[in-house]
Design a protein around this motif. Structure first.
Motif, short mmCIF file in Angstrom:
data_model
loop_
_atom_site.label_atom_id
_atom_site.label_comp_id
_atom_site.label_asym_id
_atom_site.label_seq_id
_atom_site.Cartn_x
_atom_site.Cartn_y
_atom_site.Cartn_z
N GLY A 98 0.81 -1.22 0.00
CA GLY A 98 0.00 0.00 0.00
C GLY A 98 0.84 1.26 0.00
N GLY A 99 0.24 2.31 -0.56
CA GLY A 99 0.94 3.59 -0.63
C GLY A 99 1.35 4.11 0.74
N LYS A 100 0.56 3.81 1.73
CA LYS A 100 0.85 4.28 3.08
C LYS A 100 2.23 3.84 3.57
N VAL A 101 2.67 2.70 3.13
CA VAL A 101 3.95 2.17 3.62
C VAL A 101 5.11 3.02 3.09
N THR A 102 4.99 3.45 1.83
CA THR A 102 6.01 4.36 1.28
C THR A 102 6.07 5.64 2.11
N MET A 103 4.89 6.14 2.45
CA MET A 103 4.77 7.35 3.25
C MET A 103 5.49 7.18 4.59
N TYR A 104 5.21 6.06 5.22
CA TYR A 104 5.81 5.78 6.54
C TYR A 104 7.33 5.65 6.42
N GLY A 123 -4.73 17.93 4.52
CA GLY A 123 -4.05 16.87 3.80
C GLY A 123 -4.34 15.51 4.40
N PHE A 124 -3.79 14.49 3.77
CA PHE A 124 -3.97 13.12 4.26
C PHE A 124 -3.42 13.05 5.70
N PRO A 125 -4.24 12.65 6.66
CA PRO A 125 -3.87 12.82 8.08
C PRO A 125 -2.63 12.05 8.52
N ALA A 173 -5.23 15.69 -4.75
CA ALA A 173 -5.13 15.58 -3.31
C ALA A 173 -6.35 14.96 -2.63
N ASN A 174 -6.07 14.32 -1.54
CA ASN A 174 -7.03 13.95 -0.54
C ASN A 174 -6.80 14.95 0.60
N PRO A 175 -7.78 15.63 1.13
CA PRO A 175 -9.23 15.44 1.01
C PRO A 175 -9.92 16.40 0.04
N SER A 202 6.53 12.97 -3.40
CA SER A 202 5.36 13.33 -4.18
C SER A 202 4.37 12.18 -4.14
N ASP A 203 3.25 12.42 -3.47
CA ASP A 203 2.22 11.39 -3.35
C ASP A 203 1.27 11.57 -4.55
N GLU A 204 1.44 10.67 -5.53
CA GLU A 204 0.68 10.79 -6.78
C GLU A 204 -0.27 9.60 -6.94
N ILE A 205 -0.82 9.15 -5.81
CA ILE A 205 -1.67 7.95 -5.84
C ILE A 205 -2.95 8.17 -6.65
N TYR A 206 -3.34 9.45 -6.84
CA TYR A 206 -4.55 9.74 -7.64
C TYR A 206 -4.18 10.24 -9.05
N ALA A 207 -2.96 9.93 -9.50
CA ALA A 207 -2.48 10.49 -10.78
C ALA A 207 -3.39 10.18 -11.96
N TRP A 235 -1.66 0.85 -6.58
CA TRP A 235 -2.79 0.24 -7.29
C TRP A 235 -4.13 0.52 -6.62
N SER A 236 -4.09 0.93 -5.35
CA SER A 236 -5.32 0.96 -4.54
C SER A 236 -6.48 1.69 -5.21
N LYS A 237 -6.21 2.90 -5.66
CA LYS A 237 -7.30 3.74 -6.17
C LYS A 237 -7.51 3.46 -7.66
N THR A 238 -6.43 3.45 -8.42
CA THR A 238 -6.54 3.32 -9.88
C THR A 238 -7.25 2.03 -10.30
N TRP A 244 -6.24 -5.06 -1.34
CA TRP A 244 -5.18 -6.00 -1.71
C TRP A 244 -3.86 -5.64 -1.03
N ARG A 245 -3.70 -4.37 -0.74
CA ARG A 245 -2.49 -3.78 -0.14
C ARG A 245 -1.30 -3.93 -1.09
N LEU A 246 -1.24 -2.99 -2.01
CA LEU A 246 -0.16 -3.01 -3.00
C LEU A 246 0.16 -1.58 -3.44
C1 LIG Z 1 -3.29 10.88 -0.57
C2 LIG Z 1 -3.22 9.44 -0.25
N1 LIG Z 1 -2.04 8.83 -0.25
C3 LIG Z 1 -1.91 7.54 0.05
C4 LIG Z 1 -3.00 6.78 0.39
C5 LIG Z 1 -2.79 5.35 0.82
O1 LIG Z 1 -3.17 4.44 -0.09
P1 LIG Z 1 -3.02 2.88 0.20
O2 LIG Z 1 -4.39 2.37 0.47
O3 LIG Z 1 -2.43 2.33 -1.07
O4 LIG Z 1 -2.11 2.69 1.35
C6 LIG Z 1 -4.26 7.36 0.40
C7 LIG Z 1 -5.44 6.55 0.79
O5 LIG Z 1 -6.49 7.04 1.10
C8 LIG Z 1 -4.38 8.71 0.06
O6 LIG Z 1 -5.57 9.32 0.06
#
Ligand SMILES: Cc1ncc(COP(=O)(O)O)c(C=O)c1O
Length: 389
Positions: A98-104, A123-125, A173-175, A202-207, A235-238, A244-246
């Protein structure tokens, strides 16, 4: 037991709390419309599911390399070449759950007492949560409604100090659904030349979810920051694969090795079948993605129009993702109170802007990853509620 102090600084993602509460109300028989959670309401495309089933049948049951199987990293590199027009050595790609792991990983690599990390607000909390967890100072980058919830590059550059280690950018961006215009990224990158020690995530998960024919502006387009840019995607959003956590990241070469070592310490690898599904997602038919984005675009038109028609509510037209972030100040409610009353009195789950930062007071986040019919019903209910008080 005496726990580590840093746990007191760990935040959360309220969307999960609201999801749990909404589910409980639903289980108790209430008609709940959930516009709270940030995940596509579509199923993962069938070919992707089949690829995972096949991988399991083919015996892919064991550990994989910690940074991900090579064919998956090659598929990511090919996708980066196709969509972002950039050649990436697969050794710089790290596959994560999941994208969150890269963030962490990125935040913990730079975050420590005395360091400053800049993050978008609202922003994403999890950005702020992990920055503070590490003991670093979280420095908000304010996003403005008037500018479509973009940041001002001048303001970002003006906040850099000799303690700044990392700047987090998220577009779309989220939110807010906000998209940072390319001109602002140009300015930011130009200014960063004076701060060569500052890294960027650069968090481009919604690219893939950008509307109105605007091409997605990626920070990977700037070779001058390539050696200090961490790209977060996944992959989560797209592909409607949140469960699946990827995810994938492109790291500067040295950091890819550190990220891999962190992976070895934490999760070893992403489960093998999911990685095969990830290959199919990137290399297989893309029509389901196009159809999903088209549906989001149609819902975006509906939700923005309907929100703007509510008394004392105004809503910007979001340029990307699947969120609307209306300003509700005129209703006289605090965002948290309105979130609560809408859930308990109308059965509509939305998230208070305050869950996304200091700048979020006066706003609610609506996820429009739901059917037009449900969006219409939800806003009818909110209209009745606001009309009656
Ligand atoms: C801006 C942003 N980055 C990353 C993520 C994390 O995505 P993932 O579910 O792949 O960990 C989210 C999920 O809501 C998001 O909104």
């Amino acid at each position: 037991m005496i726990l580590a102090d840093r746990l007191e600084r760990l935040g959360t993602e309220t969307a999960f709390d609201v999801l749990a509460r909404a589910q409980k109300l639903k289980d108790a028989g209430q008609d709940i419309i959930n516009l709270g959670i940030g995940q596509p309401d579509f199923a993962t495309p069938e070919t992707i599911v089949e690829a995972a089933v096949k991988a399991l049948r083919d015996g892919h049951h064991g550990y994989t390399p910690a940074n991900g199987i090579l064919p998956l990293r090659q598929a990511v590199a090919a996708d980066m070449a196709k969509r972002r027009n950039i050649e990436i050595d697969p050794e710089r790609i790290v596959i994560v759950p999941g994208g969150k792991v890269t963030m962490y990983f990125a935040i913990t690599m730079f975050g420590k007492a005395g360091a400053e990390i800049m993050y978008p607000d609202p922003g994403f909390p999890i950005y702020r949560s992990v920055i503070e967890f590490c003991g670093a100072k979280a420095v908000p980058i304010p996003l403005y409604e008037e500018s479509g919830f973009s940041f001002s590059a001048d303001e970002v550059l003006g906040k850099i100090t000799d303690r700044t280690r990392l700047i987090i950018v998220n577009s779309p961006a989220n939110p807010t659904g906000g998209v940072v215009p390319k001109a602002e990224l140009d300015k930011l990158v130009a200014g960063l030349a004076d701060h060569p020690e500052v890294a960027i995530m650069s968090d481009e998960i919604y690219a893939r979810m950008v509307y109105d024919g605007v091409p997605h502006a990626s920070l990977t387009a700037y070779p001058e920051i390539e050696d200090r840019l961490i790209l977060l995607d996944g992959w989560s959003k797209t592909y409607a694969m949140t469960g699946w956590r990827l995810g994938w990241a492109v790291w500067p070469k040295d950091l890819a090795q550190i990220a891999t070592r962190l992976a070895i310490n934490i999760h070893s690898c992403v489960n093998a079948a999911t990685q095969y599904a990830g290959i199919e997602a990137l290399t297989g038919p893309q029509d389901p993605v196009d159809a999903m984005v088209k549906a989001f675009d149609q819902r975006r038109a509906v939700i923005v129009e309907r929100l703007n028609a509510l008394p004392d509510v105004r809503c910007q037209r979001p340029g990307g993702a699947f969120y609307a972030f209306p300003n509700i100040e005129g209703t006289g409610y605090k965002a948290g109170d309105l979130q609560e009353r809408l859930l308990t009195e109308t059965g509509v789950a939305v998230i208070s802007g305050t869950s996304f930062g200091i700048q979020g007071e006066g706003y609610l986040r609506f996820s429009y990853a739901n059917s037009v019919e449900n969006i219409e019903r939800a806003i009818d209910r909110i209209g009745d509620f606001l009309g009656r008080v």
